[in-house]
Design a protein around this motif. Sequence first.
Motif, PDB file in Angstrom:
ATOM      1  N   ILE A 126       0.606  -1.508  -0.301  1.00 20.62           N
ATOM      2  CA  ILE A 126      -0.174  -0.072   0.262  1.00 20.62           C
ATOM      3  C   ILE A 126       0.799   0.834  -0.080  1.00 20.62           C
ATOM      4  CG2 ILE A 126      -1.295   1.094   1.432  1.00 20.62           C
ATOM      5  CD1 ILE A 126      -2.589  -1.756   2.537  1.00 20.62           C
ATOM      6  N   ALA A 127       2.066   1.437   0.670  1.00 24.05           N
ATOM      7  CA  ALA A 127       2.545   2.583   0.732  1.00 24.05           C
ATOM      8  C   ALA A 127       3.466   2.581  -0.807  1.00 24.05           C
ATOM      9  CB  ALA A 127       3.926   2.060   1.719  1.00 24.05           C
ATOM     10  N   ALA A 128       3.985   1.988  -1.221  1.00 29.44           N
ATOM     11  CA  ALA A 128       4.787   1.502  -2.147  1.00 29.44           C
ATOM     12  C   ALA A 128       3.192   1.975  -3.362  1.00 29.44           C
ATOM     13  CB  ALA A 128       4.956   0.190  -2.779  1.00 29.44           C
TER      14      ALA A 128
ATOM     15  N   GLY B   8      -3.714   4.613   9.475  1.00 26.37           N
ATOM     16  CA  GLY B   8      -4.184   6.054   9.392  1.00 26.37           C
ATOM     17  C   GLY B   8      -2.772   6.612   9.294  1.00 26.37           C
ATOM     18  N   GLU B   9      -1.418   5.775   9.948  1.00 30.94           N
ATOM     19  CA  GLU B   9      -0.827   6.653   9.669  1.00 30.94           C
ATOM     20  C   GLU B   9       0.044   6.750   8.496  1.00 30.94           C
ATOM     21  OE1 GLU B   9       1.080   4.574  14.058  1.00 30.94           O
ATOM     22  OE2 GLU B   9       1.534   3.616  12.282  1.00 30.94           O
ATOM     23  N   LEU B  10      -0.528   5.184   7.403  1.00 37.70           N
ATOM     24  CA  LEU B  10      -0.002   5.462   6.392  1.00 37.70           C
ATOM     25  C   LEU B  10      -0.272   6.302   5.634  1.00 37.70           C
ATOM     26  CD1 LEU B  10       0.189   2.338   4.125  1.00 37.70           C
ATOM     27  CD2 LEU B  10       1.900   4.119   4.651  1.00 37.70           C
ATOM     28  N   LEU B  11      -1.322   7.166   6.132  1.00 35.90           N
ATOM     29  CA  LEU B  11      -2.493   8.134   5.360  1.00 35.90           C
ATOM     30  C   LEU B  11      -1.994   9.129   5.345  1.00 35.90           C
ATOM     31  CD1 LEU B  11      -5.531   6.690   4.443  1.00 35.90           C
ATOM     32  CD2 LEU B  11      -3.055   6.612   2.928  1.00 35.90           C
ATOM     33  N   ALA B  12      -1.854   9.464   7.211  1.00 33.98           N
ATOM     34  CA  ALA B  12      -1.472  10.855   7.657  1.00 33.98           C
ATOM     35  C   ALA B  12      -0.895  11.694   6.793  1.00 33.98           C
ATOM     36  CB  ALA B  12      -1.066  10.507   9.594  1.00 33.98           C
ATOM     37  N   PRO B  13       0.398  11.394   6.655  1.00 31.47           N
ATOM     38  CA  PRO B  13       0.898  12.402   5.971  1.00 31.47           C
ATOM     39  C   PRO B  13       0.416  12.993   4.518  1.00 31.47           C
ATOM     40  CG  PRO B  13       2.215  10.664   6.306  1.00 31.47           C
ATOM     41  CD  PRO B  13       1.204  10.409   6.556  1.00 31.47           C
ATOM     42  N   THR B  14       0.281  12.182   4.076  1.00 28.06           N
ATOM     43  CA  THR B  14      -0.739  12.683   2.166  1.00 28.06           C
ATOM     44  C   THR B  14      -2.080  13.335   2.889  1.00 28.06           C
ATOM     45  OG1 THR B  14      -2.768  11.174   2.472  1.00 28.06           O
ATOM     46  CG2 THR B  14      -0.262  10.596   2.064  1.00 28.06           C
TER      47      THR B  14
ATOM     48  N   SER C 293     -14.159   0.605  13.465  1.00 31.02           N
ATOM     49  CA  SER C 293     -14.582   1.153  12.191  1.00 31.02           C
ATOM     50  C   SER C 293     -13.154   2.483  11.856  1.00 31.02           C
ATOM     51  CB  SER C 293     -15.606   2.291  12.504  1.00 31.02           C
ATOM     52  OG  SER C 293     -15.521   3.483  11.608  1.00 31.02           O
ATOM     53  N   ALA C 294     -13.465   2.901  10.357  1.00 28.61           N
ATOM     54  CA  ALA C 294     -13.006   4.086  10.811  1.00 28.61           C
ATOM     55  C   ALA C 294     -13.164   5.686  11.466  1.00 28.61           C
ATOM     56  CB  ALA C 294     -12.626   4.867   8.521  1.00 28.61           C
ATOM     57  N   ALA C 295     -14.601   4.809  11.754  1.00 27.47           N
ATOM     58  CA  ALA C 295     -14.996   6.379  12.772  1.00 27.47           C
ATOM     59  C   ALA C 295     -14.311   6.051  14.175  1.00 27.47           C
ATOM     60  CB  ALA C 295     -16.162   6.480  12.535  1.00 27.47           C
ATOM     61  N   ALA C 296     -13.694   4.719  14.155  1.00 25.66           N
ATOM     62  CA  ALA C 296     -13.522   5.216  15.398  1.00 25.66           C
ATOM     63  C   ALA C 296     -11.421   5.254  15.649  1.00 25.66           C
ATOM     64  CB  ALA C 296     -13.012   3.693  16.217  1.00 25.66           C
ATOM     65  N   GLU C 297     -11.123   5.351  14.661  1.00 26.88           N
ATOM     66  CA  GLU C 297      -9.758   5.331  14.122  1.00 26.88           C
ATOM     67  C   GLU C 297      -9.303   7.188  14.325  1.00 26.88           C
ATOM     68  OE1 GLU C 297      -6.452   4.380  14.960  1.00 26.88           O
ATOM     69  OE2 GLU C 297      -6.130   6.218  14.027  1.00 26.88           O
ATOM     70  N   PRO C 298      -8.500   8.144  14.562  1.00 30.14           N
ATOM     71  CA  PRO C 298      -8.746   9.569  15.079  1.00 30.14           C
ATOM     72  C   PRO C 298      -7.979   9.652  13.472  1.00 30.14           C
ATOM     73  CG  PRO C 298      -8.440   8.939  17.231  1.00 30.14           C
ATOM     74  CD  PRO C 298      -8.174   7.823  16.206  1.00 30.14           C
ATOM     75  N   LEU C 299      -6.893   9.237  13.490  1.00 34.14           N
ATOM     76  CA  LEU C 299      -6.240   9.412  12.055  1.00 34.14           C
ATOM     77  C   LEU C 299      -6.846   8.932  10.486  1.00 34.14           C
ATOM     78  CD1 LEU C 299      -2.160   7.722  12.888  1.00 34.14           C
ATOM     79  CD2 LEU C 299      -3.218  10.282  12.938  1.00 34.14           C
ATOM     80  N   LEU C 300      -8.019   8.525  10.840  1.00 33.17           N
ATOM     81  CA  LEU C 300      -8.498   7.965   9.658  1.00 33.17           C
ATOM     82  C   LEU C 300      -9.869   9.317   9.882  1.00 33.17           C
ATOM     83  CD1 LEU C 300      -8.105   3.922   9.480  1.00 33.17           C
ATOM     84  CD2 LEU C 300      -6.828   5.886   7.790  1.00 33.17           C
ATOM     85  N   ALA C 301     -10.499   8.575  10.354  1.00 32.56           N
ATOM     86  CA  ALA C 301     -12.104   9.790  10.904  1.00 32.56           C
ATOM     87  C   ALA C 301     -11.689  11.052   9.352  1.00 32.56           C
ATOM     88  CB  ALA C 301     -12.361   9.956  11.800  1.00 32.56           C
ATOM     89  N   GLU C 302     -10.676  11.477   9.829  1.00 35.44           N
ATOM     90  CA  GLU C 302     -11.267  13.062   9.678  1.00 35.44           C
ATOM     91  C   GLU C 302     -11.209  13.242   8.395  1.00 35.44           C
ATOM     92  OE1 GLU C 302     -11.868  15.997  10.444  1.00 35.44           O
ATOM     93  OE2 GLU C 302     -11.996  15.293  12.333  1.00 35.44           O
ATOM     94  N   ARG C 303     -10.381  11.302   7.165  1.00 30.63           N
ATOM     95  CA  ARG C 303     -11.125  11.818   5.748  1.00 30.63           C
ATOM     96  C   ARG C 303     -11.152  10.546   5.107  1.00 30.63           C
ATOM     97  NH1 ARG C 303      -5.334  11.321   4.224  1.00 30.63           N
ATOM     98  NH2 ARG C 303      -3.914  12.670   6.236  1.00 30.63           N
ATOM     99  N   SER C 304     -12.873  10.005   6.657  1.00 32.47           N
ATOM    100  CA  SER C 304     -12.532   8.996   5.683  1.00 32.47           C
ATOM    101  C   SER C 304     -15.087   9.611   5.459  1.00 32.47           C
ATOM    102  CB  SER C 304     -13.193   8.017   6.734  1.00 32.47           C
ATOM    103  OG  SER C 304     -11.568   7.911   7.420  1.00 32.47           O
ATOM    104  N   PHE C 305     -15.180   8.591   4.457  1.00 26.76           N
ATOM    105  CA  PHE C 305     -16.643   8.386   3.615  1.00 26.76           C
ATOM    106  C   PHE C 305     -16.426   7.339   4.587  1.00 26.76           C
ATOM    107  CE2 PHE C 305     -15.281  11.510   1.081  1.00 26.76           C
ATOM    108  CZ  PHE C 305     -16.515  11.540   0.704  1.00 26.76           C
ATOM    109  N   VAL C 306     -17.380   6.719   5.576  1.00 28.26           N
ATOM    110  CA  VAL C 306     -17.679   5.949   6.890  1.00 28.26           C
ATOM    111  C   VAL C 306     -19.067   5.107   6.058  1.00 28.26           C
ATOM    112  CG1 VAL C 306     -18.298   4.452   8.389  1.00 28.26           C
ATOM    113  CG2 VAL C 306     -16.557   5.678   8.607  1.00 28.26           C
ATOM    114  N   VAL C 307     -19.194   4.147   5.437  1.00 33.85           N
ATOM    115  CA  VAL C 307     -20.439   3.620   4.444  1.00 33.85           C
ATOM    116  C   VAL C 307     -21.414   2.271   5.066  1.00 33.85           C
ATOM    117  CG1 VAL C 307     -21.352   2.648   1.593  1.00 33.85           C
ATOM    118  CG2 VAL C 307     -19.684   4.566   2.261  1.00 33.85           C
ATOM    119  N   SER C 308     -21.921   2.054   5.335  1.00 32.25           N
ATOM    120  CA  SER C 308     -23.027   0.841   5.717  1.00 32.25           C
ATOM    121  C   SER C 308     -24.402   0.809   5.152  1.00 32.25           C
ATOM    122  CB  SER C 308     -22.905   1.293   7.107  1.00 32.25           C
ATOM    123  OG  SER C 308     -23.201  -0.303   7.773  1.00 32.25           O
ATOM    124  N   SER C 309     -24.954  -0.230   5.298  1.00 35.17           N
ATOM    125  CA  SER C 309     -25.608  -0.646   4.332  1.00 35.17           C
ATOM    126  C   SER C 309     -27.059  -1.101   5.340  1.00 35.17           C
ATOM    127  CB  SER C 309     -25.651  -1.506   3.361  1.00 35.17           C
ATOM    128  OG  SER C 309     -27.279  -2.484   3.151  1.00 35.17           O
TER     129      SER C 309
END
Length: 394
Positions: free
Chosen positions: A163-165, A196-202, A224-240
């Motif tokens: 993913i990093a690559a 979250g750590e991988l995406l944080a600087p991007t 959930s991405a909603a529960a991970e502070p490094l992800l939630a600010e950049r995430s669309f969390v989708v459910s059904s």
Amino acid sequence: MSSNTVATVAAKRPTPRSRLPQVGTTIFTVMSALAQSCKAINLGQGFPDFEPDPALLDAVGRALQGGHNQYPPMAGVAALREALADKIESLHARRYDPGEEITITAGATQALLTAILAVVHPGDEVIVLTPAYDSYLPAIELAGAVARCVPLNAEFGPDFDAIAAALGPRTRAMLVNSPHNPSGRVWSAADMRRLGELLAPTDVLLISDEVYEHMVFDANRHCSAAAEPLLAERSFVVSSFGKTYHATGWKVGMVAAPRELSAEFRKVHQFNVFTVNTPMQWALAEHLRTHPEAHLDLPAFYQAKRDRFRAGLRGTRLRLLPCEGTYFQCVDYSAVSDLPEPEFCTWLTREVGVAAIPVSAFEPSPPPARRVARFCFAKRDETLDAALQRLRAL
Ligand code: GLN
């Protein structure tokens, strides 16, 4: 010549220039049609063969009779968005503003497509971890973007080095799906933190497909991405709601995302579907309030089905892959047949009378030597037992 006479011209029959030239009919539709024509037991397409809770059906009746039949607000019925905000907060300790950050969609499929169309531009790259749900790649193509497919590892878990690559200056977004269709693998909190750590600087946005959020087994938790502070600010969390309430045909889903992301989402949503059917939303809102335990009962309910199905398959030459979540069980059938995955699933449906889905349908370049098929165990026990009886003949 009277004014009514049409002049003779060489009439052209316009042929469309396809926006999706590589796409045929989805594997789920194909396998369900085959299962029906062969009278096979359909463990292919993912849907329950049992009914939603009668209390929820009664709530739909009340909504229909109660005058909830005109357009709801564009973002969805307020009571449903409020109930969802409370539920997400209680599960993931993050409060989404029901007014501006939660939108009701026509199933997760529309949420995914709309999110992609809202933020992905022509020429952008979107990272997709394969195998992946079959709507992702066409949605990216419709946005004029390029899917950058990164294979999951041999156990269908995330390969963070890969993913990093794949992250680069053109990466606009990334799609993840846990619990994962088709493999049934579930990402841990450590996996979400690592992402979250991988995406944080991007500037990369995350589209987190969590439709199987309430089907996680063995006392594990959905992260959930909603529960991970490094992800939630950049995430669309989708459910059904289709998955959680045994109502796949209702096609009601939701997306939770921070204000700026939701605002872009709604710009597209309002011209995509505008709104989603009103009575189902009222019924779901009522049910979330009156039956808050419904989703809490789901892991045990599906775990019992998983365990029944796995126990039944243990006596066969089908090798069970791990199933940590979802309502899918994958098997390695290489001890039974060397047919490639699509041909094996067709053969199984026709000759054995049990429909399954080839995992190769979830990726553009499947590993040619892999021999894995997916069964759906969201079925009555009688259905599972009847399928197992047939599969034991293998
Ligand atoms: N998500 C379901 C599956 O994976 C099917 C959805 C569909 O038929 N499009 O089987």
